[in-house]
Design a protein around this motif. Structure first.
Motif, PDB file in Angstrom:
ATOM      1  N   LEU A 212       2.753   0.526  11.038  1.00  0.00           N
ATOM      2  CA  LEU A 212       3.327   1.816  10.699  1.00  0.00           C
ATOM      3  C   LEU A 212       4.799   1.661  10.354  1.00  0.00           C
ATOM      4  O   LEU A 212       5.537   0.938  11.023  1.00  0.00           O
ATOM      5  N   TYR A 213       5.211   2.364   9.314  1.00  0.00           N
ATOM      6  CA  TYR A 213       6.611   2.359   8.860  1.00  0.00           C
ATOM      7  C   TYR A 213       7.470   3.086   9.873  1.00  0.00           C
ATOM      8  O   TYR A 213       7.177   4.225  10.253  1.00  0.00           O
TER       9      TYR A 213
ATOM     10  N   SER B 171       0.836  -1.208   0.000  1.00  0.00           N
ATOM     11  CA  SER B 171       0.000   0.000   0.000  1.00  0.00           C
ATOM     12  C   SER B 171       0.871   1.259   0.000  1.00  0.00           C
ATOM     13  O   SER B 171       0.526   2.252  -0.645  1.00  0.00           O
ATOM     14  N   ARG B 172       1.993   1.213   0.684  1.00  0.00           N
ATOM     15  CA  ARG B 172       2.879   2.384   0.684  1.00  0.00           C
ATOM     16  C   ARG B 172       3.531   2.563  -0.682  1.00  0.00           C
ATOM     17  O   ARG B 172       3.659   3.683  -1.172  1.00  0.00           O
TER      18      ARG B 172
ATOM     19  N   THR C 122       0.774   6.601   7.509  1.00  0.00           N
ATOM     20  CA  THR C 122       1.251   5.242   7.771  1.00  0.00           C
ATOM     21  C   THR C 122       2.708   5.222   8.235  1.00  0.00           C
ATOM     22  O   THR C 122       3.331   4.169   8.280  1.00  0.00           O
TER      23      THR C 122
ATOM     24  N   CYS D  66      -2.804  -1.215  13.371  1.00  0.00           N
ATOM     25  CA  CYS D  66      -2.267  -0.798  12.064  1.00  0.00           C
ATOM     26  C   CYS D  66      -0.748  -0.873  12.071  1.00  0.00           C
ATOM     27  O   CYS D  66      -0.106  -0.480  13.046  1.00  0.00           O
TER      28      CYS D  66
ATOM     29  N   TYR E 185      -1.360   9.809   2.740  1.00  0.00           N
ATOM     30  CA  TYR E 185      -1.401   8.402   3.161  1.00  0.00           C
ATOM     31  C   TYR E 185      -0.027   7.957   3.666  1.00  0.00           C
ATOM     32  O   TYR E 185       0.081   7.277   4.687  1.00  0.00           O
TER      33      TYR E 185
END
Length: 93
Positions: free
Chosen positions: A86-87, A3-4, A19, A84, A15
């Motif tokens: 997260l990076y 998604s990233r 994230t 979720c 976005y």
């Protein structure tokens, strides 16, 4: 991770920031270089370290100004309280 990557392709900076783990998130992201084309993503491995931490090794290909570029990175992710991922950050290979 996918998604990233898609967010980079579509220039969805909001976005990407959403994230990104707050402890590592930049204040803003610069727009992509004019003419940048993303060509593909290969996820080489995904390693769950524990319930809240994981790593993803990937290779992303792009082209800019007639030159091909290859980004090989091991990214670290952390799951937040809402579940979720997260990076956190990445180490280039």
């Amino acid at each position: 991770m996918r998604s990233r990557y898609s967010a980079f392709v579509l220039d969805l900076r909001d976005y990407l920031l959403a994230t990104w783990h707050p402890s590592h998130r930049p204040a803003t992201l610069e727009p992509p270089e004019p003419g940048l084309r993303w060509l593909g993503l290969t996820v080489k491995r995904h390693t769950v370290l524990d319930a809240e931490h994981a790593e993803v090794e990937f290779v992303a290909l792009s082209k800019l100004g007639g030159r091909a570029h290859r980004l090989h990175e091991i990214s670290r992710f952390e799951r937040n309280a809402q579940g979720c991922w997260l990076y956190l950050d990445g180490q280039h290979r």
